[in-house]
Scaffold this motif. Sequence first.
Motif, short mmCIF file in Angstrom:
data_model
loop_
_atom_site.label_atom_id
_atom_site.label_comp_id
_atom_site.label_asym_id
_atom_site.label_seq_id
_atom_site.Cartn_x
_atom_site.Cartn_y
_atom_site.Cartn_z
N ARG A 98 0.85 -1.19 0.00
CA ARG A 98 0.00 0.00 0.00
C ARG A 98 0.88 1.23 0.00
O ARG A 98 1.89 1.29 0.70
CB ARG A 98 -0.88 0.03 1.26
N TYR A 99 0.47 2.21 -0.81
CA TYR A 99 1.11 3.53 -0.76
C TYR A 99 0.04 4.48 -0.25
O TYR A 99 -0.81 4.92 -1.02
CB TYR A 99 1.55 4.00 -2.14
N GLY A 100 0.04 4.78 1.02
CA GLY A 100 -1.02 5.62 1.56
C GLY A 100 -2.37 4.97 1.31
O GLY A 100 -2.61 3.83 1.73
N ASP A 143 -2.87 -2.70 -17.41
CA ASP A 143 -3.03 -1.26 -17.65
C ASP A 143 -1.99 -0.45 -16.90
O ASP A 143 -1.37 -0.94 -15.96
CB ASP A 143 -4.42 -0.82 -17.16
N ASN A 144 -1.88 0.82 -17.28
CA ASN A 144 -1.03 1.73 -16.52
C ASN A 144 -1.55 1.80 -15.09
O ASN A 144 -2.75 1.95 -14.86
CB ASN A 144 -1.06 3.14 -17.12
N GLY A 145 -0.64 1.67 -14.14
CA GLY A 145 -1.05 1.76 -12.74
C GLY A 145 -1.64 0.48 -12.18
O GLY A 145 -2.11 0.46 -11.05
N ALA A 146 -1.59 -0.60 -12.94
CA ALA A 146 -2.16 -1.86 -12.47
C ALA A 146 -1.33 -2.44 -11.33
O ALA A 146 -1.81 -3.27 -10.55
CB ALA A 146 -2.24 -2.86 -13.62
N GLY A 147 -0.07 -2.04 -11.26
CA GLY A 147 0.78 -2.54 -10.18
C GLY A 147 1.88 -3.49 -10.65
O GLY A 147 2.47 -4.20 -9.85
N LYS A 148 2.17 -3.46 -11.94
CA LYS A 148 3.20 -4.37 -12.48
C LYS A 148 4.58 -4.03 -11.93
O LYS A 148 5.31 -4.91 -11.46
CB LYS A 148 3.23 -4.27 -14.03
N SER A 149 4.91 -2.74 -12.00
CA SER A 149 6.24 -2.35 -11.51
C SER A 149 6.37 -2.62 -10.02
O SER A 149 7.42 -3.06 -9.55
CB SER A 149 6.50 -0.88 -11.80
N THR A 150 5.29 -2.36 -9.29
CA THR A 150 5.33 -2.61 -7.85
C THR A 150 5.55 -4.09 -7.58
O THR A 150 6.31 -4.46 -6.68
CB THR A 150 4.02 -2.14 -7.21
N LEU A 151 4.92 -4.94 -8.38
CA LEU A 151 5.09 -6.38 -8.21
C LEU A 151 6.56 -6.78 -8.37
O LEU A 151 7.13 -7.49 -7.53
CB LEU A 151 4.22 -7.13 -9.23
N TYR A 161 14.98 -1.67 -14.02
CA TYR A 161 13.79 -0.95 -13.57
C TYR A 161 13.29 -0.03 -14.67
O TYR A 161 14.03 0.37 -15.55
CB TYR A 161 14.12 -0.14 -12.31
N GLN A 162 11.99 0.29 -14.56
CA GLN A 162 11.40 1.18 -15.55
C GLN A 162 12.16 2.51 -15.60
O GLN A 162 12.33 3.10 -16.65
CB GLN A 162 9.94 1.44 -15.16
N THR A 163 12.66 2.93 -14.43
CA THR A 163 13.42 4.19 -14.37
C THR A 163 14.91 3.97 -14.63
O THR A 163 15.71 4.89 -14.49
CB THR A 163 13.25 4.84 -12.99
N SER A 172 5.69 -5.47 -20.52
CA SER A 172 5.63 -4.69 -21.75
C SER A 172 4.20 -4.34 -22.10
O SER A 172 3.26 -5.06 -21.76
CB SER A 172 6.27 -5.48 -22.89
N HIS A 173 4.03 -3.21 -22.76
CA HIS A 173 2.73 -2.83 -23.29
C HIS A 173 2.64 -3.18 -24.77
O HIS A 173 1.63 -2.93 -25.42
CB HIS A 173 2.50 -1.32 -23.11
N ASN A 174 3.73 -3.72 -25.31
CA ASN A 174 3.78 -4.00 -26.74
C ASN A 174 3.32 -5.43 -27.01
O ASN A 174 4.09 -6.39 -26.84
CB ASN A 174 5.22 -3.77 -27.22
N1 ATP Z 1 6.34 5.39 -4.73
C1 ATP Z 1 5.00 5.46 -4.83
N2 ATP Z 1 4.30 6.26 -4.03
C2 ATP Z 1 2.96 6.32 -4.12
N3 ATP Z 1 2.23 5.62 -4.98
C3 ATP Z 1 2.87 4.78 -5.82
C4 ATP Z 1 4.29 4.67 -5.80
N4 ATP Z 1 4.66 3.76 -6.74
C5 ATP Z 1 3.52 3.35 -7.31
N5 ATP Z 1 2.44 3.96 -6.78
C6 ATP Z 1 1.04 3.72 -7.15
O1 ATP Z 1 0.84 2.34 -7.19
C7 ATP Z 1 0.03 1.99 -8.31
C8 ATP Z 1 0.74 0.94 -9.16
O2 ATP Z 1 1.91 1.53 -9.75
P1 ATP Z 1 2.89 0.73 -10.68
O3 ATP Z 1 4.04 1.61 -10.95
O4 ATP Z 1 3.17 -0.59 -10.08
O5 ATP Z 1 2.04 0.54 -12.01
P2 ATP Z 1 2.43 -0.14 -13.39
O6 ATP Z 1 1.50 -1.28 -13.57
O7 ATP Z 1 3.88 -0.44 -13.43
O8 ATP Z 1 2.09 0.99 -14.43
P3 ATP Z 1 2.82 1.42 -15.80
O9 ATP Z 1 2.34 0.52 -16.86
O10 ATP Z 1 2.33 2.82 -16.02
O11 ATP Z 1 4.29 1.36 -15.56
C9 ATP Z 1 -0.28 3.29 -9.05
O12 ATP Z 1 -1.56 3.71 -8.68
C10 ATP Z 1 0.76 4.24 -8.52
O13 ATP Z 1 0.24 5.54 -8.49
#
Ligand code: ATP
Lengths: 258, 368
Positions: A13-15, A38-46, A85-87, A206-208
């Motif tokens: 959880r982020y807040g 989708d964007n924001g689905a949580g892939k990068s967080t995973l 990382y994505q960044t 990937s989104h491709n």
């Molecule tokens: N450091 C952070 N602080 C607060 N919220 C975050 C942080 N990192 C991610 N989030 C939130 O967590 C959710 C998932 O983010 P994440 O980066 O995992 O998405 P994603 O699936 O990788 O998206 P994308 O395809 O755009 O890369 C989003 O709603 C994002 O706003």
Amino acid sequence: MEPILKGRNLVKRYGRVTALDHCDFDLMPGEILAVIGDNGAGKSTLIKAVSGAVAPDEGEIWLEGRKVDFHSPIDAREAGIETVYQTLAMSPALSITDNMFMGREIRRKGPLGSVFRMLDRPAMEKFARDKLNELGLMTIQNINQAVETLSGGQRQGVAVARAAAFGSKVIILDEPTAALGVKESRRVLDLIQDVKSRGIPIILISHNMPHVFEVADRIHVHRLGKRLCVIDPKDYTMSDAVAFMTGAKEPPEQDRAA
Amino acid sequence: MTESAQVSVDERIKQESFLAKLMKRPELGAIAGAILVCIFFLITADPAMFTLSGVMNFMTPAAQLGILAIGAALLMIGGEFDLSIGSMVAFSGLFFGVCVVTWQLPLVLSIPMTFAFAAAVGAINGNIVIRSGLPSFIVTLAFLFILRGLSLVGLKMATGGSTQLRGVRDQVENDWLAPVFSGEAFGGLFAWLAELGVVETFKNGAPKVPGIPVEILWFIAITLAATYVLLRTPAGNWIFASGGDKVAASNSGVPVNRVKISLFMLTACCAALVAIITVMDAGSTDARRGFQKEFEAIIAAVIGGCLLTGGYGSAIGAFFGSIIFGMVVIGLTYTDFDQDWFQVFLGAMLLIAVLFNNAIRKRVTGER
Ligand SMILES: Nc1ncnc2c1ncn2[C@@H]1O[C@H](COP(=O)(O)OP(=O)(O)OP(=O)(O)O)[C@@H](O)[C@H]1O
Ligand SMILES: [Mg+2]
């Protein structure tokens, strides 16, 4: 078969945002697993959770059947998990070589290295140049160029080369072709196949869709912070995958994630 | 290098000229500045300024500041500030004075204890910054006052009411370790040179310059060591990476917190070294020691090419930044100018240096 990398019940959880919502994850030995969503689905967080870059609030992770608890990306890296990382994670003012070896520098042999801790720059440069050439990044000539002077795609190339060169158990690529041209993307896809043929499994975000369907053995569809289903690219079309991922279509019962 | 010859040449990449490479070095501004200031004083100042004794005269304050500035520069490259180093000079000076005078310990114990003490305070600074995530600017600003206040209170407790602790000289005079941290080095050499007539002498035959003040040797040694670490060792790469982009550095395997805390400890130890040298020189310690040195050290580091945002800079730059500083402070006494111009000069140097370094950075990164 036992997954090489396994996550269960992961929560982050982020807040007020729940980026990972009791998510499960499985990577099988030797496979290329695509993660779409989708964007924001949580892939990068995973993938940050399984690579030590963020600490999950709940849940457990196993590597090769052993439970692991990574406190930093350094821990994951020492366990053999290499991540782009994505960044990208590059240090702008340092050279390509120094970036490739960041945190695992080669030191000179003998007392120069052990006592005076002197870097073996020639050895590092040769290695870096070879790896970039393998990736066909020939437009980078000066291996001592500061990373901040590279184009976005060149930077991505360096990051991918670094991961491919050092990953021993798992390689994770978060949108590795997002900034790349057609030719360079092709090189990265070839490299992914190449890494697979060395027996190392890969997680590809990937989104491709054409890329995903070309290289993936299985596709993990991520939606609203959890694994929706895992599909075989041979059984479904790209538009099916997009429909699952956006919620336009319910996934079939047998592929549903537990 | 045979393989570099085999790499096919890309026509879009032309060989950089030596000048173009030079333009990208962070220390360029400070070296150019030092030359300009030198020329300025060659024209306006009494020629005595550039005799051997004149040079020692301005190199001594330059070295005392420079030891601090090198520490400050490394810390700035690592992405943090320490505004408490000036107060740290007073505080570790107090500790050293108490070791030597009150506890009557020999230098071989007092000096390592003073360094350990300073390192511990630096570690506290660093840990608070890292754990709270607050800007180091604020945390160390608090310590600027805390340490200065503690020095005052501590001095009064140690002396029974005075803000000065005397008697250091009597205690250390015959200590075998004293020559490493006080007085002049190479006395024999200079006496010999005086006999040969190379060095000017007083009427009684003693050389006008009895040797090289030890702080100058420390200053040079620390500059060389810092430059080596920055450019030739893994630790140097980690410092640049930690200051450039903390998250990226940690994601690519740099122990960022350890690097930063070590740098805070190092900076504090630089302050302790200056304290030891100046306290032994003066024979006493007082609460005003090191007053405002934190700003001067940061100015020297910035003139030397350190970016306030971290991740960029050099120790050689800070070396020349400190020399500029010493030349200006002492140089004005050799001219007809009112000495109070000093602060104007310093502020102007800082401004010019920042503008200049900013322009250079834009060139390096291609106008972004
Ligand atoms: N450091 C952070 N602080 C607060 N919220 C975050 C942080 N990192 C991610 N989030 C939130 O967590 C959710 C998932 O983010 P994440 O980066 O995992 O998405 P994603 O699936 O990788 O998206 P994308 O395809 O755009 O890369 C989003 O709603 C994002 O706003
Ligand atoms: Mg993402």
